[in-house]
Design a protein around this motif. Structure first.
Motif, PDB file in Angstrom:
ATOM      1  N   SER A 164       1.078  -1.322  -0.044  1.00  0.00           N
ATOM      2  CA  SER A 164       0.121  -0.087  -0.187  1.00  0.00           C
ATOM      3  C   SER A 164       0.925   1.287  -0.106  1.00  0.00           C
ATOM      4  O   SER A 164       0.488   2.242  -0.711  1.00  0.00           O
ATOM      5  CB  SER A 164      -0.909  -0.160   1.286  1.00  0.00           C
ATOM      6  OG  SER A 164      -1.783  -0.983   1.175  1.00  0.00           O
TER       7      SER A 164
ATOM      8  N   TYR B   7      -5.607   7.505  -3.491  1.00  0.00           N
ATOM      9  CA  TYR B   7      -6.399   7.872  -2.085  1.00  0.00           C
ATOM     10  C   TYR B   7      -6.627   6.633  -1.519  1.00  0.00           C
ATOM     11  O   TYR B   7      -6.437   6.285  -0.396  1.00  0.00           O
ATOM     12  CB  TYR B   7      -7.566   8.898  -2.271  1.00  0.00           C
ATOM     13  CG  TYR B   7      -8.055   9.320  -1.201  1.00  0.00           C
ATOM     14  CD1 TYR B   7      -7.563   9.666   0.123  1.00  0.00           C
ATOM     15  CD2 TYR B   7      -9.509   8.828  -0.707  1.00  0.00           C
ATOM     16  CE1 TYR B   7      -7.830   9.978   1.212  1.00  0.00           C
ATOM     17  CE2 TYR B   7     -10.080   9.291   0.550  1.00  0.00           C
ATOM     18  CZ  TYR B   7      -9.384   9.802   1.628  1.00  0.00           C
ATOM     19  OH  TYR B   7      -9.881  10.319   2.530  1.00  0.00           O
ATOM     20  N   LYS B   8      -7.174   5.630  -2.126  1.00  0.00           N
ATOM     21  CA  LYS B   8      -7.456   4.110  -1.700  1.00  0.00           C
ATOM     22  C   LYS B   8      -6.133   3.685  -1.064  1.00  0.00           C
ATOM     23  O   LYS B   8      -6.313   2.996   0.133  1.00  0.00           O
ATOM     24  CB  LYS B   8      -8.078   3.396  -2.777  1.00  0.00           C
ATOM     25  CG  LYS B   8      -8.387   2.013  -2.347  1.00  0.00           C
ATOM     26  CD  LYS B   8      -8.835   1.212  -3.337  1.00  0.00           C
ATOM     27  CE  LYS B   8      -9.101  -0.299  -2.820  1.00  0.00           C
ATOM     28  NZ  LYS B   8      -9.638  -1.264  -3.838  1.00  0.00           N
ATOM     29  N   SER B   9      -5.112   3.915  -1.706  1.00  0.00           N
ATOM     30  CA  SER B   9      -3.905   3.090  -1.397  1.00  0.00           C
ATOM     31  C   SER B   9      -3.491   3.764  -0.065  1.00  0.00           C
ATOM     32  O   SER B   9      -2.733   3.194   0.991  1.00  0.00           O
ATOM     33  CB  SER B   9      -2.746   3.266  -2.619  1.00  0.00           C
ATOM     34  OG  SER B   9      -3.102   2.554  -3.706  1.00  0.00           O
TER      35      SER B   9
ATOM     36  N   LEU C  69      -5.492   2.426   2.804  1.00  0.00           N
ATOM     37  CA  LEU C  69      -5.124   1.047   3.123  1.00  0.00           C
ATOM     38  C   LEU C  69      -3.869   1.124   3.993  1.00  0.00           C
ATOM     39  O   LEU C  69      -3.660   0.288   4.713  1.00  0.00           O
ATOM     40  CB  LEU C  69      -4.927   0.267   1.914  1.00  0.00           C
ATOM     41  CG  LEU C  69      -6.443  -0.027   1.318  1.00  0.00           C
ATOM     42  CD1 LEU C  69      -6.259  -1.077   0.027  1.00  0.00           C
ATOM     43  CD2 LEU C  69      -7.386  -1.035   2.247  1.00  0.00           C
TER      44      LEU C  69
ATOM     45  N   VAL D 252     -14.415  10.041   4.123  1.00  0.00           N
ATOM     46  CA  VAL D 252     -15.178   9.103   3.280  1.00  0.00           C
ATOM     47  C   VAL D 252     -16.637   8.762   3.151  1.00  0.00           C
ATOM     48  O   VAL D 252     -17.196   8.801   2.391  1.00  0.00           O
ATOM     49  CB  VAL D 252     -14.337   7.615   3.292  1.00  0.00           C
ATOM     50  CG1 VAL D 252     -14.939   6.431   2.246  1.00  0.00           C
ATOM     51  CG2 VAL D 252     -12.732   7.651   2.926  1.00  0.00           C
TER      52      VAL D 252
ATOM     53  N   VAL E 142     -14.496   5.534  -3.416  1.00  0.00           N
ATOM     54  CA  VAL E 142     -12.944   5.438  -3.072  1.00  0.00           C
ATOM     55  C   VAL E 142     -12.605   4.026  -3.162  1.00  0.00           C
ATOM     56  O   VAL E 142     -11.482   3.746  -3.622  1.00  0.00           O
ATOM     57  CB  VAL E 142     -13.074   6.090  -1.500  1.00  0.00           C
ATOM     58  CG1 VAL E 142     -11.421   5.775  -1.271  1.00  0.00           C
ATOM     59  CG2 VAL E 142     -13.427   7.291  -1.220  1.00  0.00           C
ATOM     60  N   PHE E 143     -13.313   3.088  -2.810  1.00  0.00           N
ATOM     61  CA  PHE E 143     -12.851   1.781  -2.653  1.00  0.00           C
ATOM     62  C   PHE E 143     -13.501   0.617  -3.653  1.00  0.00           C
ATOM     63  O   PHE E 143     -13.068  -0.519  -3.886  1.00  0.00           O
ATOM     64  CB  PHE E 143     -13.110   1.223  -1.476  1.00  0.00           C
ATOM     65  CG  PHE E 143     -12.521   1.640  -0.024  1.00  0.00           C
ATOM     66  CD1 PHE E 143     -11.494   0.943   0.261  1.00  0.00           C
ATOM     67  CD2 PHE E 143     -12.856   2.568   0.620  1.00  0.00           C
ATOM     68  CE1 PHE E 143     -10.591   1.386   1.336  1.00  0.00           C
ATOM     69  CE2 PHE E 143     -12.290   3.224   1.632  1.00  0.00           C
ATOM     70  CZ  PHE E 143     -11.171   2.749   1.845  1.00  0.00           C
TER      71      PHE E 143
ATOM     72  N   TRP F  66     -11.621  -4.498  -1.937  1.00  0.00           N
ATOM     73  CA  TRP F  66     -11.472  -3.547  -1.082  1.00  0.00           C
ATOM     74  C   TRP F  66     -10.309  -3.381  -0.168  1.00  0.00           C
ATOM     75  O   TRP F  66      -9.804  -2.257   0.303  1.00  0.00           O
ATOM     76  CB  TRP F  66     -12.937  -3.630  -0.313  1.00  0.00           C
ATOM     77  CG  TRP F  66     -13.984  -3.176  -0.670  1.00  0.00           C
ATOM     78  CD1 TRP F  66     -14.161  -2.780  -1.848  1.00  0.00           C
ATOM     79  CD2 TRP F  66     -15.243  -3.568  -0.220  1.00  0.00           C
ATOM     80  NE1 TRP F  66     -15.645  -2.561  -2.330  1.00  0.00           N
ATOM     81  CE2 TRP F  66     -16.429  -3.013  -1.237  1.00  0.00           C
ATOM     82  CE3 TRP F  66     -15.930  -4.047   0.984  1.00  0.00           C
ATOM     83  CZ2 TRP F  66     -17.727  -2.874  -0.897  1.00  0.00           C
ATOM     84  CZ3 TRP F  66     -17.290  -4.244   1.247  1.00  0.00           C
ATOM     85  CH2 TRP F  66     -18.201  -3.507   0.407  1.00  0.00           C
TER      86      TRP F  66
ATOM     87  N   PRO G 222      -4.719  -2.445  -2.568  1.00  0.00           N
ATOM     88  CA  PRO G 222      -4.365  -1.016  -3.415  1.00  0.00           C
ATOM     89  C   PRO G 222      -4.355  -1.125  -4.758  1.00  0.00           C
ATOM     90  O   PRO G 222      -3.755  -0.601  -5.542  1.00  0.00           O
ATOM     91  CB  PRO G 222      -3.063  -0.815  -2.895  1.00  0.00           C
ATOM     92  CG  PRO G 222      -2.243  -2.101  -2.469  1.00  0.00           C
ATOM     93  CD  PRO G 222      -3.404  -3.030  -2.046  1.00  0.00           C
TER      94      PRO G 222
ATOM     95  N   TYR H 187      -7.924  -1.501  -8.449  1.00  0.00           N
ATOM     96  CA  TYR H 187      -9.052  -1.637  -8.621  1.00  0.00           C
ATOM     97  C   TYR H 187      -9.341  -2.625  -9.756  1.00  0.00           C
ATOM     98  O   TYR H 187      -8.452  -2.693 -10.632  1.00  0.00           O
ATOM     99  CB  TYR H 187      -9.529  -0.277  -9.248  1.00  0.00           C
ATOM    100  CG  TYR H 187      -9.660   0.798  -8.319  1.00  0.00           C
ATOM    101  CD1 TYR H 187     -10.540   0.839  -7.250  1.00  0.00           C
ATOM    102  CD2 TYR H 187      -8.443   1.995  -8.161  1.00  0.00           C
ATOM    103  CE1 TYR H 187     -10.645   2.155  -6.225  1.00  0.00           C
ATOM    104  CE2 TYR H 187      -8.802   2.900  -7.332  1.00  0.00           C
ATOM    105  CZ  TYR H 187      -9.680   3.146  -6.505  1.00  0.00           C
ATOM    106  OH  TYR H 187      -9.608   4.086  -5.385  1.00  0.00           O
TER     107      TYR H 187
ATOM    108  N   LEU I 189     -13.414   7.317  -9.666  1.00  0.00           N
ATOM    109  CA  LEU I 189     -12.414   6.894  -9.542  1.00  0.00           C
ATOM    110  C   LEU I 189     -11.241   7.362 -10.257  1.00  0.00           C
ATOM    111  O   LEU I 189      -9.983   7.445  -9.893  1.00  0.00           O
ATOM    112  CB  LEU I 189     -12.299   5.406  -9.627  1.00  0.00           C
ATOM    113  CG  LEU I 189     -13.129   4.329  -8.751  1.00  0.00           C
ATOM    114  CD1 LEU I 189     -13.169   2.973  -9.021  1.00  0.00           C
ATOM    115  CD2 LEU I 189     -12.861   4.770  -7.270  1.00  0.00           C
TER     116      LEU I 189
END
Length: 306
Positions: free
Chosen positions: A70, A162-164, A167, A233, A264-265, A272, A275, A277, A288
């Motif tokens: 991540s 942002y998701k990474s 995480l 979030v 986001v996820f 989910w 890190p 998609y 995304l």
């Protein structure tokens, strides 16, 4: 007007490279304290001690792999920049819908409900700005759905990473908490009166003490950031937008907890906690990619037309 903390801090780019080395150093030191000095040797003892050591070492390595995956995903992933020649869909010359052309100097518009459809322009980049994008003075460009510039990852945190980043916070909290719990029994050796039960060398004992203090401190500090970003979030906002949001009582991008989470996820539950998609999510969820965001007014339009 709010003071820009990055205005005179372009040296943060060089500092960020040092911070990567700091992160690697802390990870390496913790690895020594947990695996080399304590639970690695316990694998050879047999019985219950070996069973506990196997669990600790296995969980430690799993969380470490997810943490580093991540972390470096945030470091190497472009947070999202404005495509060259990008222009809003509105007819700028005719100014359809009487939408004003707003420049960078108007922060109220950036946070306001009209920003979902208005035309925004960055005077520093000399280009139009998509909704929810902001100019980063450290990176020297506009970042899509910018959250903040993080010196720990030598990068901006934006739409694409942002998701990474979330995480990274999540796995860092789990890893540091697990390390603190596993080292706590050895940490207590410092406060024992006798030496008959001490089997750890003085050097390893000192490393364990420092590693325990570092990890408990990181666990508590990261927990605060993690809770803050969970709330962001939940409301489908960013750190920058939350700071400016006092100008708008009704945030137009708050679509409800489920849809906010998906922006986001993604929708694929199997991804989910990874890190990355799926290609399907990248196609079905334009948010995304950081260029197209659905507002609450747009969500209600199909219902009103029925």
């Amino acid at each position: 007007m709010a003071w820009n903390v990055f205005k005179f801090c372009t040296a943060l780019r060089a500092l960020g490279s040092i911070m990567i080395l700091v992160v690697i150093g802390i990870v390496g030191f913790t690895y020594y304290a947990v695996v080399v000095a304590n639970y690695g040797p316990a694998l050879l003892l047999g019985g219950f001690d070996s069973f506990v050591a196997i669990l600790v070492v296995a969980l430690f390595h799993f969380l470490l792999i997810m943490l580093l995956w991540s972390y470096f995903s945030v470091v190497v992933t472009d947070p999202g920049g404005v495509p060259p020649g990008w222009r809003p869909e509105l007819d700028i010359e005719k100014n359809e819908g009487n939408q004003p052309v707003i420049a960078e100097a108007n922060p109220a518009f950036s946070a306001g409900g009209s920003s979902a459809h208005g035309v925004r322009y960055c005077r520093k980049c000399n280009q139009y700005k998509p909704p929810r994008s902001h100019h980063c003075s450290v990176c020297g460009r506009c970042i899509l759905k910018m959250d903040h510039h993080c010196v720990w990852v030598v990068n901006c945190v934006g739409a694409m990473n942002y998701k990474s980043f979330l995480l990274f916070l999540f796995y860092t909290f789990l890893e540091t908490t697990m390390v603190a719990v596993s080292l706590f029994p050895i940490f207590l050796v410092f406060f024992t009166d006798g030496d008959e039960d001490i089997t750890v060398s003085p050097g390893n004992l000192a490393a364990t003490f420092v590693a325990f203090v570092l990890n408990i401190a990181f666990a508590l500090s990261v927990l605060g950031f993690l809770i803050m970003h969970i709330m962001l979030v939940k409301r489908n906002t960013t750190t920058i937008e939350a700071y400016e949001k006092h100008t708008t009582p009704n945030w137009p991008f708050d679509l409800g907890r489920k849809k906010n989470f998906e922006q986001v996820f993604g929708r694929d539950k199997l991804y989910w906690f990874l890190p990355l998609y799926t290609e399907d999510d990248m196609k079905r969820l334009p948010a995304l990619r950081g260029l197209d965001f659905t507002s609450r007014s747009e969500e209600s339009e199909p219902l009103q037309s029925l």
